[in-house]
Design a protein around this motif. Structure first.
Motif, PDB file in Angstrom:
ATOM      1  N   ASN A 178     -11.953   5.773  -4.667  1.00  0.00           N
ATOM      2  CA  ASN A 178     -10.834   5.970  -5.582  1.00  0.00           C
ATOM      3  C   ASN A 178     -10.384   7.424  -5.523  1.00  0.00           C
ATOM      4  OD1 ASN A 178     -11.202   3.356  -6.361  1.00  0.00           O
ATOM      5  ND2 ASN A 178     -11.888   3.813  -8.447  1.00  0.00           N
ATOM      6  N   LEU A 187      -5.417   5.839  -6.863  1.00  0.00           N
ATOM      7  CA  LEU A 187      -5.371   5.028  -5.655  1.00  0.00           C
ATOM      8  C   LEU A 187      -6.755   4.440  -5.423  1.00  0.00           C
ATOM      9  CD1 LEU A 187      -3.321   7.442  -3.350  1.00  0.00           C
ATOM     10  CD2 LEU A 187      -2.459   5.615  -4.821  1.00  0.00           C
ATOM     11  N   ARG A 188      -6.830   3.256  -4.809  1.00  0.00           N
ATOM     12  CA  ARG A 188      -8.108   2.581  -4.705  1.00  0.00           C
ATOM     13  C   ARG A 188      -8.228   1.811  -3.399  1.00  0.00           C
ATOM     14  NH1 ARG A 188      -9.689  -1.079  -8.770  1.00  0.00           N
ATOM     15  NH2 ARG A 188     -10.603  -2.404  -7.179  1.00  0.00           N
ATOM     16  N   SER A 189      -9.494   1.630  -2.958  1.00  0.00           N
ATOM     17  CA  SER A 189      -9.834   0.775  -1.828  1.00  0.00           C
ATOM     18  C   SER A 189     -11.205   0.180  -2.115  1.00  0.00           C
ATOM     19  CB  SER A 189      -9.846   1.567  -0.518  1.00  0.00           C
ATOM     20  OG  SER A 189     -10.173   0.727   0.570  1.00  0.00           O
ATOM     21  N   SER A 190     -11.295  -1.163  -2.154  1.00  0.00           N
ATOM     22  CA  SER A 190     -12.559  -1.790  -2.567  1.00  0.00           C
ATOM     23  C   SER A 190     -12.765  -3.158  -1.923  1.00  0.00           C
ATOM     24  CB  SER A 190     -12.602  -1.943  -4.096  1.00  0.00           C
ATOM     25  OG  SER A 190     -11.582  -2.832  -4.526  1.00  0.00           O
ATOM     26  N   GLY A 207      -8.669  -2.315   2.149  1.00  0.00           N
ATOM     27  CA  GLY A 207      -7.664  -2.382   1.099  1.00  0.00           C
ATOM     28  C   GLY A 207      -7.071  -1.029   0.777  1.00  0.00           C
ATOM     29  N   PHE A 208      -5.855  -1.062   0.246  1.00  0.00           N
ATOM     30  CA  PHE A 208      -5.213   0.154  -0.258  1.00  0.00           C
ATOM     31  C   PHE A 208      -4.308  -0.256  -1.411  1.00  0.00           C
ATOM     32  CE2 PHE A 208      -1.830   3.374  -0.382  1.00  0.00           C
ATOM     33  CZ  PHE A 208      -2.604   4.507  -0.553  1.00  0.00           C
ATOM     34  N   GLY A 209      -4.648   0.215  -2.611  1.00  0.00           N
ATOM     35  CA  GLY A 209      -3.887  -0.192  -3.777  1.00  0.00           C
ATOM     36  C   GLY A 209      -3.739   0.927  -4.794  1.00  0.00           C
ATOM     37  N   PHE A 225      -4.799  -3.082 -11.967  1.00  0.00           N
ATOM     38  CA  PHE A 225      -4.628  -2.636 -10.584  1.00  0.00           C
ATOM     39  C   PHE A 225      -4.102  -3.759  -9.703  1.00  0.00           C
ATOM     40  CE2 PHE A 225      -8.949  -4.229 -10.975  1.00  0.00           C
ATOM     41  CZ  PHE A 225      -9.054  -5.078  -9.882  1.00  0.00           C
ATOM     42  N   GLU A 227      -4.215  -4.443  -5.272  1.00  0.00           N
ATOM     43  CA  GLU A 227      -4.737  -3.895  -4.023  1.00  0.00           C
ATOM     44  C   GLU A 227      -4.565  -4.899  -2.876  1.00  0.00           C
ATOM     45  OE1 GLU A 227      -9.010  -2.672  -2.031  1.00  0.00           O
ATOM     46  OE2 GLU A 227      -8.760  -2.370  -4.192  1.00  0.00           O
ATOM     47  N   GLN A 229      -5.094  -6.226   0.797  1.00  0.00           N
ATOM     48  CA  GLN A 229      -6.211  -6.025   1.718  1.00  0.00           C
ATOM     49  C   GLN A 229      -5.924  -6.743   3.033  1.00  0.00           C
ATOM     50  OE1 GLN A 229      -9.552  -7.540  -0.539  1.00  0.00           O
ATOM     51  NE2 GLN A 229      -9.608  -5.769  -1.902  1.00  0.00           N
TER      52      GLN A 229
END
Length: 256
Positions: A178, A187-190, A207-209, A225, A227, A229
């Protein structure tokens, strides 16, 4: 107020905001948590026709001091829609997953590990494995001044269930990255990497959200959120080419 004092006050407020956003995204935050998550998969690889799938996840997290050890008890109950063959879809409950994560808190890095079990609660063969499963989960989280780094690893294997169903041996890895912005945005990737050790199939999405943390009041935090993927590596049929992960999380600081 002096300029220096104003600057220090602004820095303190920004630092607290980043800490609040990190806590809202930290899977080891010891607060009662209720999550509403959904994975929409518009296309599955290797299947005839344009077949889609959807999985809504009801997740909960409850802190506990059972036996004098700090831990987090987490459940995940899916409500899924999956394709049937040769045509049509089925919707219903999936398999229930329970985790008990024992905490090892630290100033810079926190750890958690514990057992997991999967109960064959699926209402249709297409929605679950039909097997009782057991395994373990491990979590590591390192909050940063700019965001959050972490990872969740799980392994589960079947030990009982319907004899005519395939055995289960599944490993997953979920990298968590994050990057905090301002005003609660981040911003997040999970995306979760799946490795089916029984069949040799796997999928590795990235992922990119974006998300935003809202302080509803002094006891309730909301985190929303979205995201997208995309699967960059995969092997086998039925993996998502891409998917959209959306969710709303609520954390409750009850009794504080």
């Amino acid at each position: 107020m002096a300029i220096g004092a104003i600057s220090l006050s602004a820095q303190a407020a920004s630092s607290q905001e980043h800490a609040d956003v990190n806590a809202a995204n930290n899977p080891l935050t010891p607060k009662i948590t209720l999550n509403f998550h959904d994975y929409y998969v518009p296309e599955l690889t290797g299947l005839p026709g344009d077949r889609y799938a959807n999985q809504f996840l009801l997740r909960g997290l409850v802190p506990s001091d059972l036996f004098g050890a700090p831990q987090l008890i987490r459940f995940t109950l899916p409500v899924a829609t999956a394709p049937e063959f040769p045509t049509g879809y089925t919707t219903g409950l999936g398999d229930l997953t329970l985790m008990d994560i024992f905490l090892v808190p630290g100033k810079e890095i926190s750890f958690g590990a514990g057992p997991l079990v999967v109960l064959p609660t699926a209402t249709d063969d297409a929605l679950g494995a039909g097997k009782w499963q057991a395994g373990a989960a491990g979590v590591v989280v390192a909050p940063q001044s700019w965001g959050l780094l972490g990872g969740l690893v799980t392994y589960q294997t079947s030990f009982a269930g319907e004899s005519d169903r395939d055995d289960v041996s599944l490993a997953t890895f979920q990298p968590i990255v994050n990057f905090n912005l301002s005003k609660g945005f981040y911003l997040r990737s999970s995306a979760i990497w799946n490795f089916d050790l029984e069949s040799g199939n796997y999928s590795v999405p990235v992922g990119f959200g974006v998300g935003k943390v809202f302080q509803v009041n002094d006891k309730v935090t909301m985190n929303a959120f979205v995201e997208p993927q995309y699967t960059v590596f995969d092997h086998g049929r039925g993996n998502p080419e891409w998917q959209v992960f959306v969710g709303v999380n609520f954390q409750f600081a009850l009794g504080k």
